[in-house]
Design an enzyme around this catalytic site. Structure first.
Site: not given
Length: 330
Positions: A188, A245
């Site tokens: 990620k 994120t």
């Protein structure tokens, strides 16, 4: 589980030390930087990495690994690329069966190993666990509500660790799949750089949503190829962390992408930053690992190429948009 050791005096390590103190633990925070040790002990603040947060009196900082010898469990929070050297230095002070909760997200360059594999090689007598999920250090330190995945194959160890760090505003959910928790956290970060580039280039919210969705497909493919369960990365440690994120400039990785998308070089994007954007180091390792496992990860490939100077931003974007049409489930 009354005494916690936290290895790593950055923003995330300091925030987790604060979590442990709120949970009623005595906390020894190891930091490499003498000024961080002095700031925490003298002023109850990590002025370098987490300024403005008053730390609980139960948090004590040190630069000596020997002061962690009697802790009941450890949270390991150095940057992923320094995990091996950090654990190697701590190893002489780690007792047999010590629970070590790995809190850094990344894939080791060169070896292409996950942090649990690094732990197994450096402190084989430790009991490994992984902490991962959508969490900004500043928010966690201030006591804002946060939920994370705590992965450990030993149910009893997982429960003990969760009870040791849980607070009304910091909620760990159990999982047994450490590989899934690690893979989600590592990939990620690379995808967050891509999302930042999309934002920085002004490509719109539709492109941003598409990138998160297709990026999650890449993340899942790679995690499963490593032996993870797809349902693990569909939880907090994968999808949850990806959404956070990739959606806020607070993210160190997304902020790097924003700078790149805005026309800055990588050197300019990283200039003056004290904190580590793990995705920058993980991108080449993710690309190598995906190739080794014969897993298609075009977005991660594009990010790695941009960071390595092999392609400029516009060329990489054109390459992604001109890929052959395919079934969404492939």
């Amino acid at each position: 589980m009354n005494k916690a050791g936290v290895i790593g005096g950055g923003a995330w390590g300091t925030a987790l030390a604060q979590v442990c103190a709120r949970a009623g633990r005595e906390v020894v925070l190891w930091a490499r930087e003498p000024d961080v040790v002095e700031s925490v002990n003298a002023r109850r603040e990590n002025a370098t990495f987490l300024a403005g947060v008053t730390l609980d009196p139960a948090v004590r900082a040190t630069g000596d690994y020997a002061e962690l010898a009697d802790v009941d469990f450890v949270l390991a929070v150095p940057p992923a690329q320094h995990m091996r050297s950090t654990l190697t230095a701590f190893a002489p002070h780690a007792r047999d069966g010590l629970p070590v909760l790995l809190c850094s997200k990344g894939i080791e360059q060169g070896s292409l190993k996950l942090m649990t594999e690094v732990l197994a090689e450096t402190i084989p007598q430790a009991r490994a666990a992984v902490l991962s999920g959508p969490s900004f250090a500043g928010e966690v330190a201030r006591g804002l509500p946060t939920a994370v995945t705590l992965a450990c194959p030993e149910q009893g160890c997982a429960e003990s660790l969760a009870e040791a760090i849980a607070t009304p505003t910091f909620r760990p959910y159990f999982a047994s799949d450490m590989v899934g928790a690690e893979a989600g956290g590592a990939v990620k970060n690379v995808l967050a750089i891509a999302c930042g580039i999309v934002e920085g280039r002004g490509l719109g919210r539709s492109a941003h949503a598409a990138l998160i969705t297709r990026g999650f497909a890449e993340l899942t493919r790679l995690a499963v190829a490593l032996g993870a369960k797809a349902e693990t990365v569909a939880g907090l440690c994968g999808l949850g962390d990806l959404v956070l994120t990739c959606s806020s400039p607070q993210s160190r990785n997304m902020s790097v992408g924003l700078a790149l998308g805005g026309g800055q070089s990588l050197q300019e994007a990283l200039a003056g930053k004290l904190t580590v954007a793990e995705g920058v180091a993980s991108a080449p390792a993710v690309r190598q690992l995906a190739r080794k496992l014969a897993v298609e990860t075009p977005i991660c490939e594009a990010v790695a190429a941009i960071l390595a100077g092999e392609a400029d931003v516009d060329t990489a974007i054109r390459g992604l948009l001109s890929r052959p049409l395919k079934d969404e489930q492939d």
